[in-house]
Motif scaffolding. Structure first.
Motif: not given
Ligand SMILES: O=P(O)(O)OC[C@H]1O[C@H](OP(=O)(O)OP(=O)(O)O)[C@H](O)[C@@H]1O
Length: 627
Positions: A365, A417, A423-424, A457-458, A461, A465
């Motif tokens: 993202t 990736k 994975t969120f 990163d976006d 949380v 990650t």
């Molecule tokens: O701090 P955390 O709890 O780890 O969450 C945040 C992460 O989760 C999301 O990635 P995700 O793999 O869901 O999706 P994406 O490939 O769309 O970025 C987001 O982009 C961060 O990398």
């Protein structure tokens, strides 16, 4: 109650011509079904753990089925449900398969009204019975109801108490069931009201049925059933007689877009999905407004109705940052701007040493924000180049120019990736494992011990990650410093409106603030916030205050970020690590029309959110923190 999580996507279709029309023009009467498939596939980002679809066939005769549904669990759910539908057609002779009249009369799912739903169920244990659409069946065609939604209600307890006090007996204590029952109950009443009216007019038998179906007003049904809903929602429904609707919450928290021409009405959670599936421009697609419903009558007439008075608009900014696809023309610009705005704090973090810095992003993202960040740095570099040229004091010769102009921002694909899944929102334990193995690095993408690495990163949380994977694996490249950049502000508060971020104590920002309070001998701040929260239990939710803000109040963003670095950096990491955050102001400037920012600011758009965060904090203190 185990709260159900709805990080979902919806899609609706109403075909406005007979099936023969689509057979003739597009070579298949399955036009609606195929478009629904596209709309759902293209919203796969919104839900990968379950999917369902429903269809209503208009003008069926008594004794013939007219409402169909298919549901499945798992990441292959979309393929599975459409595969099951297609199985009904696999043994047909070609002339039958292409005969729209035959399909309409004899085949399941050969209808005019469709809806689909994608779901992230956060726990496998919730099972197929929680996958939308939900059905409420009845012998009166107009009383049949199929419902699906992208929603989360914050006041299920109140509604449950009220409807049981009225004498209703919901089968389950879950928001989806309660909503189905509420809408269903009002639909029953509407049909009954019309029955009495028609009978008085002297109508009899099937004439009554037809008259009821002609007069039914789903606007009434929605007004009476939704007035006490506190939450974020886009609820879609259709009745056995072929009326359909979609209604949006009064704060405009959850998104919905619709398009209509003389062949089709389409509604989806995301705009570009409609653009691509129907090949129509963004300008021809409308946003369903706050508190509004789009209502389609049995005969295909469309009407927009204000169901609930629109409140101050608080459209979810996390949709813009992460949840929606980045292919929307506005979201794309917004994400880029989020990246661009981080120029200055990043410069500071790398001590203005752009020359020895490699820029990259954590897929997927964050990619768009990364392009914005690069644009910001390109502009910065251009200014420096101009200054250098001007500082020469003479007309530069070819070599001088070449030397200055060859200076570039170094962007590389550093993190990879390996798994496409998001994975969120994956469920707790499996998420940790997934995050640990999902990323890889490009070896040789920076000069060891010399280059800094800036990686955007976006959102951060829980920090899983970073802690489980990213920081450790990036350190193997031996950067001098790793600067993690978050294109969104610090996630500090739970969502409650349809995006299941995590429970409060899982937020890395919250953990950092609590640790800082303990470390600095400020536990009294925690005690005061707890006592104030406890004191307001039982107050009407409209009077409640979010005292969790007091946990963060003593600290600057930077102090919390520095503590997060301590908590997230694996032992043995050699590079220095820093986290740079978007500010709330930066977010508002980049996404001016989506001001809902409660997960960052703690300013919940509805009283129900404040009540839930209050309880979450009390639970944390009593069950986890324990004085
Ligand atoms: O701090 P955390 O709890 O780890 O969450 C945040 C992460 O989760 C999301 O990635 P995700 O793999 O869901 O999706 P994406 O490939 O769309 O970025 C987001 O982009 C961060 O990398």
């Amino acid at each position: 109650m185990e709260p159900l999580k709805h990080e979902c996507g919806v899609a609706m279709i109403r075909l406005l011509k007979p099936l023969e029309y689509y057979q003739e023009k597009y070579g298949t009467w399955m036009y609606g079904l195929n478009k629904l498939y596209l709309l759902m596939e293209k919203q796969h980002n919104r839900g990968q753990e379950g999917a369902g679809l429903a269809c209503v066939k208009l003008e069926a005769n008594p004794g013939e089925e007219y409402m169909f549904r298919e549901r499945a669990l798992g990441s292959g759910a979309i393929t599975e449900i459409f595969g099951t539908v297609q199985n009904h057609f696999k043994d047909l002779a070609p002339e039958q398969l292409h005969d729209a009249g035959y399909a309409k009369k004899c085949l399941p799912f050969a209808g005019e009204v469709y809806m689909g739903h994608l779901r992230y169920s956060t726990t496998g244990k919730s099972g197929i019975s929680y996958v939308h659409p939900f059905l409420r069946r009845n012998n009166w065609r107009a009383k049949n109801l199929a419902l699906c939604g992208n929603f989360n209600m914050t006041n299920v307890d109140e509604i449950f108490a009220r409807i049981t006090a009225d004498g209703q007996h919901p089968r389950k204590y879950a928001d989806t069931y309660i909503m189905l029952e509420q809408v269903g109950h009002r639909l029953d009443r509407e049909v009954e009201r019309l029955y009495v009216e028609c009978e008085k007019e002297g109508l009899k038998g099937m004439d009554i049925t037809h008259a009821i179906e002609d007069r039914i007003d789903l606007g009434n049904v929605l007004k009476t059933s939704s007035k006490e809903w506190d939450g974020g929602y886009v609820i879609c429904g259709m009745t056995g007689s072929g009326e359909s609707f979609a209604v949006r919450d009064p704060w405009g928290i959850r998104p919905a877009f619709w398009y209509m021409d003389d062949e089709i009405m389409v509604l989806a959670s995301e705009r570009p999905v409609i653009q691509t599936a129907l090949n129509v421009p963004a300008g021809s697609i409308n946003e369903l407004q706050s508190g509004q419903a789009i209502l389609m009558s049995k005969t295909g007439k469309m009407r927009l109705a204000q169901i609930n008075r629109a409140k101050e608009k608080k459209a979810c900014s996390f949709e813009r940052i992460y949840f929606s696809r980045g292919s929307d023309v506005d979201i794309y610009k917004e994400r880029k701007l989020l990246g661009e705005k981080l120029l200055n704090p990043i410069l500071k973090a790398i001590d203005y040493d752009v020359e020895h810095t490699v820029f990259s992003f954590i897929p997927n993202t964050a990619e768009v924000a990364f392009y914005g960040l690069l644009e910001g740095f390109d502009n910065y570099l251009n200014e420096l180049k101009v200054k250098k040229i001007e500082a020469l004091g003479h007309n530069p010769n070819h070599e001088e120019l070449e030397k200055i102009l060859s200076w570039r921002i170094r962007s590389e694909k550093v993190a990879i990736k390996d798994i496409k899944l998001r994975t969120f929102i994956a469920e707790g334990n499996s998420r940790n494992d997934l995050a640990a193995h999902v990323y890889d690095i490009t070896y040789g993408s920076l000069v060891p011990h010399v280059d800094n690495l800036v990686i955007i990163d976006d959102s951060i949380v829980r920090g899983t990650t970073l802690r489980q994977s990213i920081i450790g694996i990036l350190d193997r490249l031996h950067p001098k410093k790793i600067v993690i950049v978050s294109s969104s502000p610090q996630v500090r508060y739970p969502d409650y409106y349809g995006i299941d971020m995590a429970s409060m104590d899982q937020f890395i920002a919250f953990k950092a603030a609590i640790d800082l309070l303990k470390e600095r001998d400020m536990k009294d701040v925690i005690a005061r916030a707890y006592n104030k929260s406890k004191d307001q239990v039982g107050l009407p939710k409209e009077q409640m205050v979010n005292y969790v803000k007091e946990i963060y109040a003593p600290f600057t963003n930077e102090e919390i970020a520095a503590k997060m670095v301590e908590l997230l950096t694996p032992k043995g990491t050699q590079a220095k690590v820093e986290i740079v955050y978007q500010t709330l102001e930066g977010l508002h400037e980049a996404c001016p029309n989506h001001t809902g920012d409660w997960y960052f600011s703690g300013d919940y758009p509805t009283p129900g959110g404040v009540k839930l965060v209050n309880q979450a904090f009390i639970d944390y203190i009593e069950k986890v923190y324990q004085f």
